[in-house]
Design a protein around this motif. Structure first.
Motif, PDB file in Angstrom:
ATOM      1  N   PHE B  23     -14.504   3.645 -32.762  1.00 43.43           N
ATOM      2  CA  PHE B  23     -14.508   2.362 -32.048  1.00 43.43           C
ATOM      3  C   PHE B  23     -15.844   1.720 -32.362  1.00 43.43           C
ATOM      4  O   PHE B  23     -16.847   2.099 -31.774  1.00 43.43           O
ATOM      5  CB  PHE B  23     -14.417   2.564 -30.541  1.00 43.43           C
ATOM      6  CG  PHE B  23     -13.120   3.146 -30.066  1.00 43.43           C
ATOM      7  CD1 PHE B  23     -11.976   2.361 -30.017  1.00 43.43           C
ATOM      8  CD2 PHE B  23     -13.040   4.465 -29.658  1.00 43.43           C
ATOM      9  CE1 PHE B  23     -10.788   2.889 -29.563  1.00 43.43           C
ATOM     10  CE2 PHE B  23     -11.850   4.992 -29.194  1.00 43.43           C
ATOM     11  CZ  PHE B  23     -10.717   4.204 -29.151  1.00 43.43           C
ATOM     12  N   VAL B  26     -18.922   3.959 -32.321  1.00 38.26           N
ATOM     13  CA  VAL B  26     -18.673   5.238 -31.646  1.00 38.26           C
ATOM     14  C   VAL B  26     -17.589   6.019 -32.379  1.00 38.26           C
ATOM     15  O   VAL B  26     -16.512   5.501 -32.643  1.00 38.26           O
ATOM     16  CB  VAL B  26     -18.197   5.000 -30.192  1.00 38.26           C
ATOM     17  CG1 VAL B  26     -18.058   6.321 -29.457  1.00 38.26           C
ATOM     18  CG2 VAL B  26     -19.135   4.065 -29.463  1.00 38.26           C
ATOM     19  N   ALA B  28     -14.989   8.568 -31.832  1.00 40.19           N
ATOM     20  CA  ALA B  28     -14.325   9.242 -30.717  1.00 40.19           C
ATOM     21  C   ALA B  28     -13.640  10.516 -31.194  1.00 40.19           C
ATOM     22  O   ALA B  28     -13.569  11.494 -30.464  1.00 40.19           O
ATOM     23  CB  ALA B  28     -13.332   8.304 -30.061  1.00 40.19           C
ATOM     24  N   PRO B  47     -15.281  18.242 -22.092  1.00 40.88           N
ATOM     25  CA  PRO B  47     -16.047  17.430 -21.145  1.00 40.88           C
ATOM     26  C   PRO B  47     -15.709  15.943 -21.271  1.00 40.88           C
ATOM     27  O   PRO B  47     -15.062  15.531 -22.237  1.00 40.88           O
ATOM     28  CB  PRO B  47     -17.497  17.698 -21.554  1.00 40.88           C
ATOM     29  CG  PRO B  47     -17.437  18.135 -22.974  1.00 40.88           C
ATOM     30  CD  PRO B  47     -16.118  18.821 -23.140  1.00 40.88           C
ATOM     31  N   SER B  48     -16.130  15.171 -20.297  1.00 47.86           N
ATOM     32  CA  SER B  48     -15.849  13.736 -20.273  1.00 47.86           C
ATOM     33  C   SER B  48     -16.387  13.060 -21.538  1.00 47.86           C
ATOM     34  O   SER B  48     -17.480  13.357 -21.975  1.00 47.86           O
ATOM     35  CB  SER B  48     -16.501  13.138 -19.033  1.00 47.86           C
ATOM     36  OG  SER B  48     -16.113  11.809 -18.909  1.00 47.86           O
ATOM     37  N   GLY B  49     -15.572  12.184 -22.114  1.00 54.89           N
ATOM     38  CA  GLY B  49     -16.010  11.421 -23.276  1.00 54.89           C
ATOM     39  C   GLY B  49     -15.877  12.156 -24.589  1.00 54.89           C
ATOM     40  O   GLY B  49     -16.341  11.678 -25.623  1.00 54.89           O
ATOM     41  N   CYS B  50     -15.203  13.304 -24.603  1.00 55.96           N
ATOM     42  CA  CYS B  50     -15.137  14.080 -25.843  1.00 55.96           C
ATOM     43  C   CYS B  50     -13.986  13.620 -26.738  1.00 55.96           C
ATOM     44  O   CYS B  50     -13.848  14.096 -27.859  1.00 55.96           O
ATOM     45  CB  CYS B  50     -15.002  15.563 -25.549  1.00 55.96           C
ATOM     46  SG  CYS B  50     -13.409  16.000 -24.878  1.00 55.96           S
ATOM     47  N   GLY B  51     -13.151  12.698 -26.258  1.00 53.63           N
ATOM     48  CA  GLY B  51     -12.101  12.144 -27.116  1.00 53.63           C
ATOM     49  C   GLY B  51     -10.693  12.597 -26.765  1.00 53.63           C
ATOM     50  O   GLY B  51      -9.767  12.356 -27.537  1.00 53.63           O
ATOM     51  N   LYS B  52     -10.499  13.212 -25.609  1.00 57.90           N
ATOM     52  CA  LYS B  52      -9.167  13.712 -25.235  1.00 57.90           C
ATOM     53  C   LYS B  52      -8.165  12.568 -25.089  1.00 57.90           C
ATOM     54  O   LYS B  52      -7.076  12.601 -25.668  1.00 57.90           O
ATOM     55  CB  LYS B  52      -9.233  14.487 -23.902  1.00 57.90           C
ATOM     56  CG  LYS B  52     -10.272  15.592 -23.880  1.00 57.90           C
ATOM     57  CD  LYS B  52     -10.324  16.275 -22.531  1.00 57.90           C
ATOM     58  CE  LYS B  52     -10.768  15.401 -21.378  1.00 57.90           C
ATOM     59  NZ  LYS B  52     -12.166  15.081 -21.298  1.00 57.90           N
ATOM     60  N   THR B  53      -8.548  11.559 -24.298  1.00 56.51           N
ATOM     61  CA  THR B  53      -7.641  10.432 -24.090  1.00 56.51           C
ATOM     62  C   THR B  53      -7.352   9.736 -25.410  1.00 56.51           C
ATOM     63  O   THR B  53      -6.213   9.351 -25.688  1.00 56.51           O
ATOM     64  CB  THR B  53      -8.252   9.445 -23.074  1.00 56.51           C
ATOM     65  OG1 THR B  53      -8.411  10.120 -21.836  1.00 56.51           O
ATOM     66  CG2 THR B  53      -7.365   8.244 -22.866  1.00 56.51           C
ATOM     67  N   THR B  54      -8.366   9.595 -26.233  1.00 57.67           N
ATOM     68  CA  THR B  54      -8.191   8.934 -27.520  1.00 57.67           C
ATOM     69  C   THR B  54      -7.155   9.672 -28.367  1.00 57.67           C
ATOM     70  O   THR B  54      -6.264   9.045 -28.963  1.00 57.67           O
ATOM     71  CB  THR B  54      -9.535   8.862 -28.264  1.00 57.67           C
ATOM     72  OG1 THR B  54     -10.498   8.271 -27.399  1.00 57.67           O
ATOM     73  CG2 THR B  54      -9.417   8.052 -29.534  1.00 57.67           C
ATOM     74  N   GLN B  92      -3.157   8.222 -16.951  1.00 60.85           N
ATOM     75  CA  GLN B  92      -4.214   8.787 -16.111  1.00 60.85           C
ATOM     76  C   GLN B  92      -4.158   8.200 -14.698  1.00 60.85           C
ATOM     77  O   GLN B  92      -4.347   8.892 -13.731  1.00 60.85           O
ATOM     78  CB  GLN B  92      -5.580   8.510 -16.759  1.00 60.85           C
ATOM     79  CG  GLN B  92      -6.716   9.348 -16.215  1.00 60.85           C
ATOM     80  CD  GLN B  92      -7.885   9.455 -17.192  1.00 60.85           C
ATOM     81  OE1 GLN B  92      -7.874   8.896 -18.275  1.00 60.85           O
ATOM     82  NE2 GLN B  92      -8.905  10.175 -16.801  1.00 60.85           N
ATOM     83  N   GLU B 169      -4.614  13.758 -17.702  1.00 64.62           N
ATOM     84  CA  GLU B 169      -5.149  14.196 -16.418  1.00 64.62           C
ATOM     85  C   GLU B 169      -4.180  13.895 -15.284  1.00 64.62           C
ATOM     86  O   GLU B 169      -4.503  13.165 -14.355  1.00 64.62           O
ATOM     87  CB  GLU B 169      -6.484  13.491 -16.146  1.00 64.62           C
ATOM     88  CG  GLU B 169      -7.432  13.680 -17.308  1.00 64.62           C
ATOM     89  CD  GLU B 169      -8.870  13.858 -16.874  1.00 64.62           C
ATOM     90  OE1 GLU B 169      -9.104  14.129 -15.702  1.00 64.62           O
ATOM     91  OE2 GLU B 169      -9.738  13.732 -17.739  1.00 64.62           O
ATOM     92  N   HIS B 202      -9.984  18.110 -17.867  1.00 62.66           N
ATOM     93  CA  HIS B 202     -11.335  18.642 -18.080  1.00 62.66           C
ATOM     94  C   HIS B 202     -11.591  19.782 -17.103  1.00 62.66           C
ATOM     95  O   HIS B 202     -12.725  20.201 -16.899  1.00 62.66           O
ATOM     96  CB  HIS B 202     -12.410  17.559 -18.027  1.00 62.66           C
ATOM     97  CG  HIS B 202     -12.451  16.774 -16.764  1.00 62.66           C
ATOM     98  ND1 HIS B 202     -12.337  15.415 -16.744  1.00 62.66           N
ATOM     99  CD2 HIS B 202     -12.572  17.160 -15.502  1.00 62.66           C
ATOM    100  CE1 HIS B 202     -12.387  15.005 -15.504  1.00 62.66           C
ATOM    101  NE2 HIS B 202     -12.529  16.040 -14.723  1.00 62.66           N
TER     102      HIS B 202
END
Ligand code: ATP
Ligand code: MG
Lengths: 295, 371
Positions: B23, B26, B28, B47-54, B92, B169, B202
């Protein structure tokens, strides 16, 4: 203390709506006279109970009967409603895409876009309506431009027609419609559109089955904010409309200032209010709905 | 029965091949390669921001990969929009349509298919029964509790009987008790419908409870893909070991290894310890050893039969009901953690603060990894 707080809105209603309405209703029940003020009877409170009773006995519904018998008034009411309806639909057709584009624009642009919508309010409404004469008249900018690009070879007669009235209304009332619709669209959760797409909707289909129904409160509020004041509109039809543009606002003005028949003019105003009560109640209802959904 | 990921003939349902997603500046996702097999309950953990949702949105078709390929059911998914994929997603935030009832929400996707009205109604009823919401069919989403909303979202996502269900999640908004209960419900439903689930979380306990396999992610990369037991017992890196649970970490230099077991010189204690090498280790190489607290035994006397032992002083005891955690200070000043079940009611003088104790653990409990 609490009672006082609750009483404030009612006092407000009393002072700003019920008292003026009472005065207008009283004039509507009086008779025209060559006097100052131009109607009888007038109430003289210092002359005691007897005179109040005499005063009340002289009030009657004559003016309302007159309104009902003269087709002019009913035609004016009906044509006002028609013009208000058509121009509300036109405003919606122009305003919804605007609001949609605004809500979809990058976040950082949105304040500037809202500013642009509100900007016209910074100059006088009357001047802006007059400015449309310069655009719409036979020698106006619009005709000049259309002639120049060869789209027409005769200037269009726009000014002093209902077309000009519609254009003027759409132009003037656009912000009232755009802002409430923008407010609902801006709050719309993007993931709902993702969900719709996920469940098999194309982009267009997702608009019709999710975006549009969810912006309904904004559409209703915006449309009523245009429709209600336009029914009583006086300036736009008198400046841009022709002699055959019949609107109740113009009739009202004529009764007051040309005929000096205050009682009939007041009766016209009272009937107008009753016509407007239905959409006003709808508006209140939709405002309540909106609060419920956001809560 | 061999698991599909161990069977070289099995064809994966999802094949993610060197996928990168950027992005702007960034990154992701950074070269993610992953196979997911039909019927799996696959967890993406990190952890948060590691790219799971992406990664999930890429599978759903909401994002286009910057590089690499995604195949679902053998088909390259490049340019295929979400509405043309046999994939459904549970969002989510649930993303329930506020203007529709529970039944309307569940029927939404079915109405876009070729089903007749009565077939849709039957399917909606079936879904309502599956998630036990028969009585609430006429409610609007804002009239439901968090747990009920979550079940509506699940029913809606399952209604079209997708080959693949993506869950972002799904239990994030629930309190702990409801969460555990729902974990089992989800597993039941997954087994009943035989749908492949890819779930983002997470919460390591959640992933361990539900998943057939877990991919541990960090910083847009996949660190390890394995079954929950193997992720826990044989982590391939310190990062995975520490993300997946509390652990003691010993630093040292490898001085012998035959591939099956290894010994190293524990630098701060100048003692030789043994363990199982998680990666190929060369003699003389720096290494770290992870030992799970629940594998560490506390005794008063020196357990001479244990190869790995160390002496220390109990610094504090955290009583957690079913288990107690002991923090023991070693002579170099570092703190070692040991955890044991409280089988008998605790007698206060048995293992008090400031007592000198021995800590020991078997060779199999120690994993030796590259630092
Ligand atoms: N639309 C976007 N535009 C720019 N950056 C994005 C976008 N979506 C995600 N990112 C960035 O990509 C990275 C991964 O985000 P992602 O949402 O996949 O994380 P996550 O693992 O789901 O985290 P969480 O557990 O907090 O939900 C983050 O650094 C995030 O800031
Ligand atoms: Mg996320």
């Amino acid at each position: 203390m609490r009672r006082l707080l609750i009483a404030i809105p009612y006092l407000w209603l009393l002072a700003l709506f019920l008292v003026p309405f009472g005065i207008v209703l009283k004039i509507a029940l009086s008779d025209a006279a060559l006097a100052i003020p131009p109607y009888t009877p007038t109430l003289a409170l210092d002359e005691g109970w007897q005179s109040v009773r005499e005063f009340l006995s002289q009030l009657d519904l004559e003016n309302f009967v007159f309104l009902g018998e003269d087709a002019l008034y009913w035609k004016a009411y009906w044509s006002s409603i028609q013009i208000a309806f058509v121009s509300t639909v036109l405003t919606l057709l122009v305003g919804y895409p605007m609001a949609y584009a605004m809500a979809r624009a990058p976040r950082r642009w949105q304040p500037a876009l809202i500013m642009l919508v509100i900007l016209p309010f910074w100059t006088s409404f009357l001047i802006r309506v007059y400015a449309w004469i310069g655009i719409l008249s036979n020698e106006g900018y619009l005709n000049q431009a259309l002639l120049a690009i060869g789209l027409i070879d005769q200037p269009l007669a726009l000014l002093n027609t209902n077309v000009a009235v519609h254009i003027g209304i759409v132009y003037t009332y656009l912000p009232f419609l755009v802002l409430p619709i923008y407010a609902t669209l801006e709050r719309l959760d993007e993931s709902l559109l993702d969900a719709a797409r996920d469940l098999g909707c194309s982009r267009t289909r997702a608009f019709w089955s999710v975006t549009l129904p969810l912006s309904r409160p904004g559409i209703i509020a915006g449309c009523l904010l245009v429709f209600i004041p336009v029914i009583g509109e006086f300036v736009i039809p008198s400046v841009l409309g022709g002699s055959d543009t019949l609107m109740i606002g113009k009739v009202l003005w004529n009764e007051f200032f040309a005929n000096r028949d205050w009682p009939v003019a007041s009766a016209v105003a009272v009937v107008l209010l009753f016509i407007l009560i239905i959409p006003i109640m709808l508006f209140q209802h939709s405002a309540m709905d909106k609060r419920e959904v956001t809560a | 029965m061999t698991s599909p990921w161990e069977d070289s003939n099995a064809t994966p349902l999802i094949r993610i091949d060197k996928v990168t997603k950027r992005f702007g500046g960034v990154t992701a996702l950074d070269g993610v390669t992953l196979d997911i097999y039909p019927g799996e309950f696959f967890a993406l953990l990190g952890p948060s921001g590691c790219g799971k949702t992406t990664l999930l949105r890429l599978l759903g078709g909401f994002e286009e990969a910057t590089g690499g390929h995604v195949h679902i059911d053998g088909r390259d998914m490049a340019g295929v929009p979400p509405n043309e994929r046999a994939v459904n997603m549970m969002f989510q935030s649930y993303a329930l349509f506020p203007h529709l009832t529970v039944a309307g929400n569940i029927a939404f996707g079915l109405k876009r298919s070729a089903l007749t009205k009565s077939a849709i109604a039957a399917r909606v009823d079936e879904m309502l029964r599956l998630v036990q919401l028969e009585d609430l069919a006429k409610r609007k989403p804002h009239q439901l509790s968090g747990g009920q909303r979550q079940r509506v979202a699940l029913a809606r996502a399952l209604a079209k009987a997708p080959k693949l269900l993506l869950l972002d999640e799904p239990l994030g908004a629930l309190d702990k008790k409801l969460r555990q209960q729902t974990q089992f419900e989800l597993m039941n439903i997954q087994a009943k419908t035989n749908t492949t689930f890819v779930i983002v979380t997470h919460d390591k306990d959640e992933a361990m409870t539900m998943a057939s396999r877990i991919a541990v992610m960090d910083n847009g990369r996949i660190l390890q893909v394995d079954t929950p037991e193997r992720i826990y017992q044989s982590p391939k890196s310190i990062a995975v070991a520490s993300f997946i649970g509390d652990t003691n970490i010993l630093e040292g230099i490898c001085n012998w290894s035959d591939g099956e077991s290894a010994t190293f010189d524990w630098t701060s204690q100048s003692r030789d310890m043994t363990g199982i090498p998680g990666n190929a280790l060369a003699v003389g190489e720096r290494c770290r050893c992870v030992v799970r607290p629940e594998q560490v035994v506390i005794t008063f006397d020196e357990p001479t039969d244990m190869p790995n032992r160390v002496q220390g002083i109990v610094e504090d005891i955290a009583y957690l009901g079913n288990v107690s955690t002991y923090h023991v200070r070693l002579n170099d000043g570092s703190v070692f953690t040991s955890q044991s079940m409280n089988r008998q009611p605790l007698s206060p003088d048995a293992l008090g603060v400031n007592r000198s104790v021995w800590l020991s653990w078997p060779e199999s409990a120690a994993r030796i990894l590259r630092p």
